[in-house]
Structures are given as C-alpha cells and as structure tokens.
Enzyme design. Structure first.
Site, PDB file in Angstrom:
ATOM      1  N   HIS A  44     -10.246  -9.378  -6.269  1.00 30.46           N
ATOM      2  CA  HIS A  44     -11.419  -9.706  -5.451  1.00 30.46           C
ATOM      3  C   HIS A  44     -12.654  -9.863  -6.334  1.00 30.46           C
ATOM      4  CE1 HIS A  44      -9.359  -7.219  -2.107  1.00 30.46           C
ATOM      5  NE2 HIS A  44      -9.283  -8.488  -1.729  1.00 30.46           N
TER       6      HIS A  44
ATOM      7  N   LYS B 283      -7.839  -2.168  13.540  1.00 31.08           N
ATOM      8  CA  LYS B 283      -7.135  -1.645  12.377  1.00 31.08           C
ATOM      9  C   LYS B 283      -7.898  -0.453  11.808  1.00 31.08           C
ATOM     10  CE  LYS B 283      -5.182  -4.450   9.291  1.00 31.08           C
ATOM     11  NZ  LYS B 283      -5.118  -5.531   8.305  1.00 31.08           N
TER      12      LYS B 283
ATOM     13  N   ARG C 108      -3.644 -16.743  -4.122  1.00 34.78           N
ATOM     14  CA  ARG C 108      -2.671 -16.174  -5.053  1.00 34.78           C
ATOM     15  C   ARG C 108      -1.404 -17.003  -5.129  1.00 34.78           C
ATOM     16  NH1 ARG C 108      -2.897 -10.539  -2.046  1.00 34.78           N
ATOM     17  NH2 ARG C 108      -2.673 -12.083  -0.430  1.00 34.78           N
TER      18      ARG C 108
ATOM     19  N   SER D 124      -4.836  -5.446  -1.730  1.00 34.40           N
ATOM     20  CA  SER D 124      -5.313  -4.099  -1.399  1.00 34.40           C
ATOM     21  C   SER D 124      -4.180  -3.243  -0.857  1.00 34.40           C
ATOM     22  CB  SER D 124      -6.443  -4.183  -0.362  1.00 34.40           C
ATOM     23  OG  SER D 124      -7.566  -4.821  -0.907  1.00 34.40           O
TER      24      SER D 124
END
Length: 169
Positions: A27, A51, A100, A137
């Site tokens: 990040h 969440k 990614r 993460s």
C-alpha cells in the site's frame, strides 16, 4: 511561475482508497508513487460497519498518518459510502489503485467503469512492485497471528501495533 501556485492552474488531486487493515509496504509503495504524480493524494480509509477489522478506523488512520508523514502532500481521511461521493466533495478526479494480479484487474475494471459512469471519475491502475505482488493485509494478519515474521511486509509502527494487538500476554 508554473505549478499549482500559478494563477489559473489547477491542483491535481487523487485518492488511494482501501480498508488498510493494516497498511502494508505494498500500500505504502502505491501511495508514495501517487504522491510523486499528484499535488494532493488522499488516502481514503473505508468504513465498513458490516466487517469487524483488527484495527479500529481511528487506529488505522493514525498508523497511516505516521507512516506517510514524509509525504507532505498526503492526507488521510475515513469515508463511508460511495467513493465517487468522497471524490466529488473534494474535487478529486482520479482514483489510483494498485494491481497485484490479473484477478485484481477483473474486479477493479468493473469498479472503475461504474465509478466513471456515475461521476466521470477516472481510475489509474498502477502495477504493484513485484516485491509486493503476493501481499495483502489479510495475509499479513494471518501470518502475524501465527507468530510468523512480517517485519519485511509492513512499516515498523504497523509491526509494533500488530504485535501488541495479536500477542497480548
């Protein structure tokens, strides 16, 4: 005079959105690269009440501010709702997203097209540094929870916060 200070010029703004639970070196690499391309870069920390994150929103914001403090043009804020509304209220015409893998592109392309269709906000895709191509993460949290070494994957203040949170003795 040229640049953002000159009369008639426009400040170039972009946003790097995410949950950042926690922020990783991947990040940070995308934020750093965006900060070299734009006059102002907002890091928008997504609030998802459905969440439960490892870190509270306020903790994430403080960690991000700490690890981006060397970039004078980076601002960190929480947001809830549509990212395009966040952009509209701050006059931000561009979203910067790190990719990614091809699987990221499939999802992010749909989001980019929707965001553009809603408000005209453009999305710029930045290929991730190959060093961080596997990094997320979620993966960092899982490895850290099992006692694995993630010191090379997150900034030092994040590593300290992770260890405190996960390994309360």
């Amino acid at each position: 005079m040229t640049g953002p200070e000159s009369e008639g010029s426009q400040v170039r703004r972009a946003v790097c959105p995410g949950s950042f639970d926690p922020i990783t070196n991947g990040h940070l690499d995308i934020i750093a690269r965006a900060s070299r391309l734009y006059d102002e870069v907002y890091v928008a920390v997504m609030i998802n009440k459905a969440k439960k994150g490892l870190f509270e929103i306020e903790e994430r914001i403080e960690l991000i501010r700490e690890v981006t403090s060397e970039y004078a043009n980076v601002r960190v804020e929480a947001f809830h709702g549509l990212l395009v509304d966040f952009c509209k209220h701050r006059d931000i015409p561009a979203i910067v997203k790190g990719l990614r893998a091809v699987s990221d592109f499939d999802y992010e392309l749909q989001m980019a097209q929707m965001n553009n269709g809603l408000t005209g906000v453009e999305t710029l895709f930045v290929p991730t540094n190959p060093t961080y191509s596997f990094l997320s993460s979620s993966l960092v949290k899982e490895v850290a929870a099992w006692g694995g070494d993630v010191s090379h994957l997150v900034p030092a203040p994040v590593l300290e916060a992770l260890n405190k949170r996960l390994h309360k003795d």
